[in-house]
Design an enzyme around this catalytic site. Structure first.
Site, PDB file in Angstrom:
ATOM      1  N   TYR A  87      -7.445   2.808 -10.890  1.00 56.50           N
ATOM      2  CA  TYR A  87      -7.413   3.760  -9.786  1.00 56.50           C
ATOM      3  C   TYR A  87      -8.782   4.325  -9.423  1.00 56.50           C
ATOM      4  CZ  TYR A  87      -2.340   3.913 -10.596  1.00 56.50           C
ATOM      5  OH  TYR A  87      -1.003   3.584 -10.747  1.00 56.50           O
ATOM      6  N   ASN A 157      -3.653   5.062  -1.676  1.00 53.53           N
ATOM      7  CA  ASN A 157      -2.490   5.190  -2.558  1.00 53.53           C
ATOM      8  C   ASN A 157      -1.686   6.431  -2.171  1.00 53.53           C
ATOM      9  OD1 ASN A 157      -0.895   4.662  -5.061  1.00 53.53           O
ATOM     10  ND2 ASN A 157      -1.722   6.661  -5.648  1.00 53.53           N
ATOM     11  N   GLU A 158      -0.470   6.215  -1.716  1.00 48.57           N
ATOM     12  CA  GLU A 158       0.472   7.291  -1.402  1.00 48.57           C
ATOM     13  C   GLU A 158      -0.126   8.365  -0.482  1.00 48.57           C
ATOM     14  OE1 GLU A 158       2.344   8.871  -4.912  1.00 48.57           O
ATOM     15  OE2 GLU A 158       3.534   7.048  -5.200  1.00 48.57           O
ATOM     16  N   ASP A 199       7.273   5.458  -2.353  1.00 47.85           N
ATOM     17  CA  ASP A 199       8.615   4.971  -2.027  1.00 47.85           C
ATOM     18  C   ASP A 199       9.380   6.075  -1.292  1.00 47.85           C
ATOM     19  OD1 ASP A 199      10.807   3.293  -1.921  1.00 47.85           O
ATOM     20  OD2 ASP A 199      11.529   3.849  -3.912  1.00 47.85           O
ATOM     21  N   ARG A 204       9.674   4.100   4.519  1.00 42.41           N
ATOM     22  CA  ARG A 204       9.144   2.983   3.731  1.00 42.41           C
ATOM     23  C   ARG A 204       9.049   1.710   4.568  1.00 42.41           C
ATOM     24  NH1 ARG A 204      13.344   1.718   1.259  1.00 42.41           N
ATOM     25  NH2 ARG A 204      13.318   3.418  -0.265  1.00 42.41           N
ATOM     26  N   GLU A 259       3.503   0.339  -8.749  1.00 45.05           N
ATOM     27  CA  GLU A 259       3.921   1.112  -9.914  1.00 45.05           C
ATOM     28  C   GLU A 259       5.429   0.935 -10.054  1.00 45.05           C
ATOM     29  OE1 GLU A 259       2.978   5.248  -9.445  1.00 45.05           O
ATOM     30  OE2 GLU A 259       0.819   4.920  -9.221  1.00 45.05           O
ATOM     31  N   TYR A 290       3.891   1.249 -14.803  1.00 45.35           N
ATOM     32  CA  TYR A 290       3.198   2.523 -14.989  1.00 45.35           C
ATOM     33  C   TYR A 290       3.625   3.104 -16.326  1.00 45.35           C
ATOM     34  CZ  TYR A 290       1.131   6.987 -13.664  1.00 45.35           C
ATOM     35  OH  TYR A 290       0.342   8.112 -13.621  1.00 45.35           O
TER      36      TYR A 290
END
Length: 451
Positions: A87, A157-158, A199, A204, A259, A290
């Site tokens: 990351y 990421n997210e 998610d 999504r 993940e 994860y």
């Protein structure tokens, strides 16, 4: 003396040229064909773990820690994995030793290009999408593009983690476009670039379609998401994974889980069997568990204490599931043609993107496409959230294609398949053969002169 000086100069030039040549390794670079990854002509499934010892509370670069990396590779090999996700890295550090050791073990890297100080602000993305931010992103690409086992880059990421933050999606997509343009403009190997999504059930599918719609230069090379919906004891149907496969059937890009591994109950990792079976392989290309090390959230497979590693119960359970679960034979029923999606329509309150147009790359970042990013700020930089010049308008569709004026400083280009942007590439030349030839000629000449 003259002979020695000239020969030394030639050898020195040869060494300098060799430093620009692609680093040799025993792994095959991963490419995209249709909706799947391939290593050469063989379908490639990601079997991996997320790897960030210390977690978010101890921001460090595990790929720059040679001793820690080699310590953990022993465990990676026991697990039987082929990929790790990292990351956070320091784009000023040396990664040669760890990346070489990973390659020797047949392990690839999926890398997030953002750091805590250099990332998009989902609540107010425009100021954070600036030239200082992109310089750091591009410097990270420079640091890792030349490793054959760099599998892919995550542009974010997210960033979108609820319905409201979907308004930031154009900036995520713009960063993805910019990274892909940078790779092509610098004549680097075409390493796949995509996004790791949360998610979020409300959007999504819209996010996946959005990252694969528009002109070729605007689209991702893959789509990934973090999925904790399979909580043991469960099944392909009970978890709802069967419906996700159904919803993504026909999607034109590779999909994988960036993940997974719900720890609400005792984990038996039953999802591994489904993930690498024909139930899912026509759509999914594997995933990343994860996580490797035990952190505050208690998802760890091992406990790290200094130089020692203690394997936890989840380690042996996952090891057993991987060992007994083979990949499907052949190509796993993948979609060989790929293809773009239609852009999702604005739909309040779940999808708040009103236009298909993307933010234009900040004016101050354009020069990096031809000049390179230069030295990055590493992990000690001041940050980029409100620094530099932000984007001041929208881009014309197709403006993210590669330039013809880029320096040809990259390694050999391998196609990422039918989903890739059509780019104009400059010929890829290497001066190493010329220098080597010069050394041979000079050695022959001076050797004859001494007779």
């Amino acid at each position: 003396m003259r002979t020695s000086t000239l020969t030394a100069l030639a050898l020195s030039a040869g060494a300098a040229a060799a430093a620009t040549v692609k680093r040799a390794s025993g792994v095959t670079p991963i490419t995209v064909k249709g909706n799947a990854f391939f290593a050469g002509n063989s379908r490639f499934y990601i079997r991996g773990v997320d790897y960030q010892p210390g977690g978010s509370s101890d921001v460090a670069d595990p790929i720059a820690d040679e001793a820690g990396c080699k310590r953990d590779i022993v465990e990676f090999k026991k697990l039987g994995i082929n990929t790790i996700r990292v990351y956070t890295v320091d784009n000023t550090a040396s990664h040669d030793a760890c990346m070489s050791a990973l390659a020797d073990a047949g392990i690839y890297l999926v890398l997030d290009v953002n750091t805590p100080k250099y990332s998009l602000n989902r609540a107010d993305p425009n100021p954070s999408y600036n030239d200082v931010y992109l310089q750091n992103v591009f410097a990270t690409i420079d640091a890792f593009h030349n490793y054959d086992n760099t599998l892919a880059f995550f542009s974010g990421n997210e960033v979108i983690n609820d319905p409201e933050s979907s308004a930031a999606a154009p900036y995520v997509k713009a960063v993805t476009r910019d990274i892909r343009q940078y790779i092509r403009s610098r004549s680097y190997r075409q390493i796949p670039v995509g996004y790791s999504a949360a998610d979020v059930s409300e959007n999504r599918l819209e996010m996946a379609e959005y990252m694969n719609c528009g002109t070729a230069d605007e689209r991702s090379d893959f789509f990934a998401f973090n999925d904790y919906s399979w909580c043991d004891p469960s099944s392909f149907q009970k978890s709802g994974w069967d419906q996700k496969v159904k919803n993504f059937t026909g999607y034109g890009l590779p999909i994988f889980l960036s993940e997974y591994g719900c720890n609400t109950n005792t984990r038996d990792f039953g999802e591994v069997v489904s993930l690498y079976s024909s139930d899912m392989t026509p759509v999914y290309s594997g995933g990343l568990v994860y996580e490797y090390s035990q952190e505050a959230s208690k998802y760890g497979l091992v406990e790290i204490s200094g130089d020692s590693v203690t394997e936890l119960t989840d380690f042996s359970v996952l090891q057993s599931q991987f060992a007994k679960t083979s990949n499907p034979t052949g190509t796993g029923g993948y979609n060989s043609t790929g293809g773009a999606s239609g852009c999702p329509a604005y739909s309040s309150p779940n999808w708040l993107v009103k236009s298909d147009a993307l933010p234009a790359i900040p004016e101050g970042a354009k020069k990096y496409m031809t000049q390179g990013a230069g030295t990055g700020p590493g992990l000690s930089g001041a940050g980029s959230q409100n620094a530099g010049g932000a984007s001041s308008g929208t881009a014309t569709a197709g403006s993210g294609t590669a330039t013809q004026t880029a320096s040809s400083s990259g390694s050999s280009g391998s196609s990422t398949g039918t989903n890739s942007a059509v780019s104009i590439k400059t010929p890829e030349w290497s001066v190493a053969p010329l220098v080597c030839g010069a050394v041979v000629i000079m050695s022959t000449f001076f050797g004859a002169a001494l007779l």
